[in-house]
Design an enzyme around this catalytic site. Structure first.
Site, PDB file in Angstrom:
ATOM      1  N   SER A 135      -9.386   6.170   8.105  1.00 19.00           N
ATOM      2  CA  SER A 135      -8.784   6.731   6.897  1.00 19.00           C
ATOM      3  C   SER A 135      -7.848   7.882   7.233  1.00 19.00           C
ATOM      4  O   SER A 135      -8.071   8.628   8.194  1.00 19.00           O
ATOM      5  CB  SER A 135      -9.886   7.230   5.964  1.00 19.00           C
ATOM      6  OG  SER A 135      -9.356   8.007   4.905  1.00 19.00           O
ATOM      7  N   TYR A 159      -2.405   7.164   3.082  1.00 18.18           N
ATOM      8  CA  TYR A 159      -1.988   7.761   1.826  1.00 18.18           C
ATOM      9  C   TYR A 159      -0.589   8.331   2.029  1.00 18.18           C
ATOM     10  O   TYR A 159      -0.344   9.031   3.020  1.00 18.18           O
ATOM     11  CB  TYR A 159      -2.911   8.905   1.421  1.00 18.18           C
ATOM     12  CG  TYR A 159      -4.295   8.494   0.991  1.00 18.18           C
ATOM     13  CD1 TYR A 159      -4.492   7.625  -0.076  1.00 18.18           C
ATOM     14  CD2 TYR A 159      -5.417   9.001   1.643  1.00 18.18           C
ATOM     15  CE1 TYR A 159      -5.768   7.259  -0.483  1.00 18.18           C
ATOM     16  CE2 TYR A 159      -6.694   8.652   1.245  1.00 18.18           C
ATOM     17  CZ  TYR A 159      -6.866   7.777   0.178  1.00 18.18           C
ATOM     18  OH  TYR A 159      -8.129   7.426  -0.212  1.00 18.18           O
ATOM     19  N   THR A 185      -2.345   2.454   0.721  1.00 12.27           N
ATOM     20  CA  THR A 185      -3.295   2.552  -0.384  1.00 12.27           C
ATOM     21  C   THR A 185      -2.600   3.042  -1.651  1.00 12.27           C
ATOM     22  O   THR A 185      -1.894   4.050  -1.635  1.00 12.27           O
ATOM     23  CB  THR A 185      -4.460   3.478  -0.006  1.00 12.27           C
ATOM     24  OG1 THR A 185      -5.131   2.904   1.125  1.00 12.27           O
ATOM     25  CG2 THR A 185      -5.443   3.626  -1.148  1.00 12.27           C
ATOM     26  N   LYS A 275      -3.618  -1.907  -0.227  1.00  4.89           N
ATOM     27  CA  LYS A 275      -5.022  -1.767  -0.632  1.00  4.89           C
ATOM     28  C   LYS A 275      -5.111  -1.075  -1.986  1.00  4.89           C
ATOM     29  O   LYS A 275      -4.448  -0.058  -2.213  1.00  4.89           O
ATOM     30  CB  LYS A 275      -5.792  -0.960   0.417  1.00  4.89           C
ATOM     31  CG  LYS A 275      -7.270  -0.776   0.117  1.00  4.89           C
ATOM     32  CD  LYS A 275      -7.948  -0.011   1.244  1.00  4.89           C
ATOM     33  CE  LYS A 275      -9.439   0.147   1.004  1.00  4.89           C
ATOM     34  NZ  LYS A 275      -9.735   1.044  -0.129  1.00  4.89           N
ATOM     35  N   HIS A 299     -11.512   1.027  -5.051  1.00  3.29           N
ATOM     36  CA  HIS A 299     -11.845   2.202  -4.246  1.00  3.29           C
ATOM     37  C   HIS A 299     -13.350   2.491  -4.282  1.00  3.29           C
ATOM     38  O   HIS A 299     -13.781   3.643  -4.283  1.00  3.29           O
ATOM     39  CB  HIS A 299     -11.069   3.425  -4.748  1.00  3.29           C
ATOM     40  CG  HIS A 299     -10.655   4.362  -3.649  1.00  3.29           C
ATOM     41  ND1 HIS A 299      -9.370   4.418  -3.146  1.00  3.29           N
ATOM     42  CD2 HIS A 299     -11.342   5.284  -2.950  1.00  3.29           C
ATOM     43  CE1 HIS A 299      -9.295   5.338  -2.207  1.00  3.29           C
ATOM     44  NE2 HIS A 299     -10.484   5.870  -2.065  1.00  3.29           N
TER      45      HIS A 299
END
Length: 411
Positions: A135, A159, A185, A275, A299
């Site tokens: 992540s 992100y 994402t 995603k 999520h």
């Protein structure tokens, strides 16, 4: 009936004494037969704030409960008289192989759950022959994860942040480290309302309160590990103080749009996957734009509560774009049977988040290995009982989604 005096030798032929296991961690993990068992162990061994961050979701936690219920509301339809003495669980996804039809999903702040963190997850994934996803908000750097899984498949979840140069730099680092898939994402313009975290005062670094100090007394091993291992380091953020919600709001940008997707696509040399897709029209648009895959996800219920259930959405999306792009799915998976059901309804792959973290909290790297083994055994057993020899044989005819939440008819 004629009675006789018990013969000790005959009794010993019928029973055997189990050799005691002196390794406490192994003994604890061997006793876990399900992911829920690992969850119970994790809850006992982890301070409340850290456990609740993992276990919880947004607001009333309705989305997560519905996602898990959706998998429970499955009816399987097995075939008969097929040779399933051996089953093949391997598949291909996003341009590469996976020994199992699931991989490890991106999770933030992972070393706060247990100090081995992402390195335990990446190492276990590499040993199992499945992908590991780091992540943007991970607590281990891109390079350290690569070192923990040097020959396996590493993916990076991105992100797009307010400071675009930070995100662009992460993309370049992931490419340089040999990550083969980027997960763009799209379901987090702002942080969801994680009420458990607010009530616990969960922050980075952890804030000591009277309750935290009291919790320390009941989890000394966790605190010893936390205080005697290297300082938390994030894959991206330079600002690390504040509540989780504040950190997320610092990192997220509600202005991201399709232009940002195009910008990242131009930068990234590998597979690009989006995603957080939650409806059919968006799936269609992304497929038309030529993305390499989509992940149906809300999520893990941690953003918009009462969001669509990915497993319920799956058949519609497969019908619309399944011939054009690869579809993966997450949210709510707690059993290998959940994975098999998703594959039967057209998902190419699945991702596990909490299931892996429960193992991590229960026993570090060994716990992650155990979580993967539990799910693997369940996948294999479910396939054998359905009498399918490989994942390609799974079809919609094998599964019925029983209706519990049917939409109300409109006038």
């Amino acid at each position: 009936m004629k009675r006789q005096i018990p013969n000790a030798r005959e009794i010993l032929e019928l029973v055997s004494f189990k050799k005691p296991e002196l390794d406490g961690t192994k003994r604890r993990l061997d006793a876990a037969l399900t992911i829920e068992d690992l969850r119970r162990i994790a809850k006992k061994r982890t301070p409340r704030a850290a456990f609740d961050y993992t276990d919880g979701s947004a607001e009333g936690e309705i989305s997560l409960a519905r996602a898990r219920q959706a998998f429970a509301d499955v009816e399987f339809h097995p075939s008969i008289l097929h040779d399933v003495s051996k089953v093949d669980t391997s598949t291909t996804i996003f341009g590469g192989p996976s020994a199992l039809p699931f991989g490890i999903a991106p999770t933030g702040f992972t070393r706060l759950m247990q100090t081995e963190g992402e390195e335990a997850g990446a190492g276990a994934a590499g040993a199992a022959g499945i992908p590991f996803t780091l992540s943007t908000l991970g607590t281990t750097t891109i390079e350290h994860v690569k070192a923990a899984n040097p020959t396996g498949r590493n993916w990076f979840q991105l992100y797009v942040m307010r400071k675009r140069e930070i995100s662009y730099g992460l993309v370049e680092r992931a490419a340089a480290a040999g990550y083969d898939t980027l997960m763009f994402t799209v379901d987090t313009p702002v942080a969801g309302a994680r009420l458990r975290d607010k009530r616990n005062g969960f922050s980075i670094p952890p804030q000591l309160t009277a309750r935290t100090v009291a919790d320390t007394a009941t989890h000394p091993a966790w605190w010893f590990d936390f205080l005697t291992t290297r300082k938390l380091e994030f894959a991206s953020l330079t600002q690390t103080g504040g509540t989780v919600g504040e950190l997320l709001d610092y990192a997220m940008d509600p202005t991201i749009d399709y232009a940002d997707l195009a910008e990242i696509r131009a930068m990234w040399p590998g597979k690009l996957v989006v995603k957080g897709v939650q409806n059919v029209p968006d799936s269609r648009k992304l497929a038309d734009l030529g993305v390499d895959g989509i992940v149906l996800s809300n999520h893990g219920g941690r953003q918009l509560d009462r969001a669509p259930i990915p497993f319920h959405l799956l058949p519609e999306v497969v019908k619309e774009v399944g011939a054009d792009t690869e579809i993966a799915l997450d949210t709510g998976i707690m059993n290998g049977a959940d994975i098999v059901a998703a594959l039967a309804l057209g998902a190419r792959f699945t991702l596990i988040g909490r299931a892996y973290l429960y193992g991590l909290m229960a026993g570090g790297r060994q716990g992650v290995d155990r979580a993967i083994q539990i799910l693997t055994d369940q996948v294999v057993r479910t396939m054998k009982l359905l009498e399918v020899a490989n994942v390609e044989e799974l079809e919609p005819r094998h599964v019925t989604q029983l209706e519990r939440l049917a939409p109300r008819a409109r006038d």
